[in-house]
Design a protein around this motif. Structure first.
Motif, short mmCIF file in Angstrom:
data_model
loop_
_atom_site.label_atom_id
_atom_site.label_comp_id
_atom_site.label_asym_id
_atom_site.label_seq_id
_atom_site.Cartn_x
_atom_site.Cartn_y
_atom_site.Cartn_z
N UNK A 1 64.59 88.49 87.68
CA UNK A 1 65.06 89.75 88.23
C UNK A 1 64.09 90.20 89.32
N UNK A 2 64.64 90.70 90.41
CA UNK A 2 63.85 91.17 91.54
C UNK A 2 64.00 92.68 91.67
N UNK A 25 76.72 101.90 92.92
CA UNK A 25 76.31 100.52 93.16
C UNK A 25 75.63 99.99 91.89
N UNK A 26 76.14 98.90 91.37
CA UNK A 26 75.68 98.35 90.09
C UNK A 26 74.17 98.11 90.04
N UNK A 27 73.59 97.63 91.12
CA UNK A 27 72.18 97.25 91.14
C UNK A 27 71.22 98.43 91.36
N UNK A 28 71.74 99.63 91.54
CA UNK A 28 70.88 100.80 91.69
C UNK A 28 70.40 101.23 90.32
N UNK A 47 69.39 89.93 91.05
CA UNK A 47 69.04 88.58 90.62
C UNK A 47 67.95 87.95 91.49
N UNK A 48 67.97 88.22 92.80
CA UNK A 48 67.03 87.56 93.71
C UNK A 48 66.94 88.33 95.03
N UNK A 72 61.07 97.83 100.46
CA UNK A 72 59.89 97.18 99.90
C UNK A 72 60.36 96.36 98.71
N UNK A 73 60.00 95.08 98.70
CA UNK A 73 60.37 94.21 97.57
C UNK A 73 59.12 93.92 96.76
N UNK A 74 59.22 94.14 95.47
CA UNK A 74 58.09 93.92 94.57
C UNK A 74 57.71 92.46 94.55
N UNK A 75 56.45 92.19 94.74
CA UNK A 75 55.93 90.82 94.73
C UNK A 75 55.69 90.40 93.28
#
Length: 77
Positions: A1-2, A25-28, A47-48, A72-75
């Motif tokens: 999971x991202x 939105x489902x991913x929120x 998912x990615x 910002x994407x979590x590393x």
């Protein structure tokens, strides 16, 4: 999971309308108004990386009255 965080700016007075659309939105995972350089912060879980990019580009940025976004994407460790 991202996990990703989208900082969003919108037209003045459109915050409530946009928050309601974002919640569809489902991913929120979470969304809330902020005070400062951005109007709201949106937490996404997908998912990615590609799915995050798709959601931001095709769902969030295309919402009426959204002026700009910064993501910002979590590393992962």
């Amino acid at each position: 999971m991202t996990d990703a965080y989208v900082m969003l700016n919108c037209e003045l007075g459109a915050e409530t309308e946009i928050i309601e659309k974002l919640k569809e939105i489902e991913q929120v995972a979470d969304v809330f108004e902020t005070i400062g350089t951005h109007d709201m912060l949106v937490k996404l879980q997908a998912e990615n990386f590609e799915k995050i990019r798709e959601i931001v580009s095709w769902n969030i940025q295309k919402l009426d009255k959204v002026r700009s976004t910064a993501t910002l994407i979590k590393k992962d460790n």
